[in-house]
Design a protein around this motif. Structure first.
Motif, PDB file in Angstrom:
ATOM      1  N   GLU A 170      46.897  59.602   6.233  1.00  0.00           N
ATOM      2  CA  GLU A 170      46.211  58.306   6.380  1.00  0.00           C
ATOM      3  C   GLU A 170      47.220  57.171   6.592  1.00  0.00           C
ATOM      4  O   GLU A 170      48.118  56.988   5.783  1.00  0.00           O
TER       5      GLU A 170
ATOM      6  N   THR B  39      43.544  54.282   8.849  1.00  0.00           N
ATOM      7  CA  THR B  39      42.951  54.269   7.508  1.00  0.00           C
ATOM      8  C   THR B  39      41.432  54.244   7.601  1.00  0.00           C
ATOM      9  O   THR B  39      40.732  54.861   6.784  1.00  0.00           O
TER      10      THR B  39
ATOM     11  N   HIS C 239      38.634  55.988   5.270  1.00  0.00           N
ATOM     12  CA  HIS C 239      37.832  55.150   4.381  1.00  0.00           C
ATOM     13  C   HIS C 239      36.432  54.880   4.904  1.00  0.00           C
ATOM     14  O   HIS C 239      35.527  54.605   4.121  1.00  0.00           O
TER      15      HIS C 239
ATOM     16  N   TYR D 123      34.854  58.929   4.197  1.00  0.00           N
ATOM     17  CA  TYR D 123      34.251  58.548   2.906  1.00  0.00           C
ATOM     18  C   TYR D 123      32.735  58.381   3.068  1.00  0.00           C
ATOM     19  O   TYR D 123      31.969  58.796   2.202  1.00  0.00           O
TER      20      TYR D 123
ATOM     21  N   MET E  62      35.986  56.162  -5.090  1.00  0.00           N
ATOM     22  CA  MET E  62      36.069  55.935  -3.640  1.00  0.00           C
ATOM     23  C   MET E  62      36.135  54.438  -3.340  1.00  0.00           C
ATOM     24  O   MET E  62      36.906  54.003  -2.476  1.00  0.00           O
TER      25      MET E  62
ATOM     26  N   ASP F 243      39.448  53.286  -3.905  1.00  0.00           N
ATOM     27  CA  ASP F 243      40.403  54.177  -3.221  1.00  0.00           C
ATOM     28  C   ASP F 243      41.358  54.812  -4.223  1.00  0.00           C
ATOM     29  O   ASP F 243      42.564  54.882  -4.008  1.00  0.00           O
ATOM     30  N   ARG F 244      40.790  55.281  -5.315  1.00  0.00           N
ATOM     31  CA  ARG F 244      41.603  56.043  -6.279  1.00  0.00           C
ATOM     32  C   ARG F 244      41.578  57.499  -5.825  1.00  0.00           C
ATOM     33  O   ARG F 244      40.512  58.129  -5.797  1.00  0.00           O
ATOM     34  N   LYS F 245      42.740  58.003  -5.459  1.00  0.00           N
ATOM     35  CA  LYS F 245      42.796  59.337  -4.840  1.00  0.00           C
ATOM     36  C   LYS F 245      42.918  60.404  -5.926  1.00  0.00           C
ATOM     37  O   LYS F 245      43.904  61.138  -5.990  1.00  0.00           O
TER      38      LYS F 245
END
Ligand SMILES: CSCCC(=O)C(=O)COP(=O)(O)O
Ligand SMILES: [Mg+2]
Length: 246
Positions: free
Chosen positions: A15, A21, A25, A29, A79, A82-84
């Motif tokens: 990404e 991105t 996202h 997502y 999500m 954006d906590r992976k």
């Protein structure tokens, strides 16, 4: 322009480096978001799903008997932020795998990315991937791209489960071990996130930042790393090869 970098391996982030991105996202997502709950309920016997749900409950502060709706609320909040988190990435990867197989998803990569990767590989440099996206998600994405199936380019795939967090140097040492322990300075890492480049450099790797126009980290401070706007500006020469640009 980077000047020529000598390398045995190039390890790439996805990404912001290979793909916009927004592809992750927005496209990916948005595809995963409404499917998380139904997927969890439809696969109660799948060990990968059970583990991801249990880990989501633990990391999300839920009780062991929390409902699917409560689990999904935690996954959605991750999500949004954006906590992976690894359990989220595991579930997303399974859902995307099916989406790609059904031709409901197709990956769009930056136009300069795969021509450069092919050049480097043809010159004798090996390629690997290190992404927060799960290995299953990575392979599904590379199998169904606008460039066709490009999985054959990569020798290895690493994620935060088999390597570790992307902003910590031990993860890059674990990857080097997985690559057969080349000298650290013979590995080049390409990423759009300065903190990831710092961790790779701490492990002794060469680093190049991708400051792609319009991407979230385009205006970040990449020092002390080299930074470029596209793969066209990166020249990699295989260790032991000639000094010509490739
Ligand atoms: C195509 S795999 C999905 C990518 C993903 O989920 C992700 O979070 C990418 O993060 P990266 O570490 O590659 O910046
Ligand atoms: Mg990235």
């Amino acid at each position: 322009m980077t000047g020529s970098l000598r390398a045995r391996w190039v390890v790439v982030d996805i990404e912001g480096t290979l793909t916009a991105t927004s592809q992750v996202h927005v496209v990916l997502y948005d595809y995963a978001r409404p499917r998380l709950g139904p997927w969890i309920d439809a696969h109660p016997e799948d060990e990968r799903v059970r583990r991801a749900v249990a880990d989501t409950k633990a990391e999300g502060g839920l009780s062991a008997d929390a409902s699917t709706a409560e689990v999904v609320a935690v996954l959605h909040s991750w999500m949004d932020a954006d906590r992976k988190a690894a359990p989220l990435k595991a579930l997303q990867g399974l859902i995307w795998e099916q989406g790609y197989a059904r031709r409901e998803l197709i990956s769009r990569y930056f136009p300069d990315a795969f021509p450069a990767l092919r050049r480097w590989r043809e010159s004798g440099v090996d390629l690997a991937v290190f992404s927060s996206g799960s290995v299953a998600g990575q392979i599904a994405s590379f199998s169904h791209s606008t460039d066709g199936d490009v999985t054959g380019l990569f020798e290895h795939h690493f994620d935060t489960v088999n390597a570790g967090p992307k902003r910590e140097a031990p993860s890059y040492r674990a990857i080097a071990a997985g690559l057969g322990d080349p000298r650290p300075e013979e590995i080049v890492f390409l990423s759009d996130v300065p903190a990831e480049l710092h961790a790779a450099a701490e492990a002794g790797w060469q680093t190049v930042g991708l400051a792609r126009p319009g991407e979230p980290f385009a205006d970040a401070d990449f020092a002390p790393h080299r930074a470029v706007e596209s793969f066209d500006e990166i020249h990699i020469v295989p260790v032991g090869g000639g000094d010509t640009d490739v």
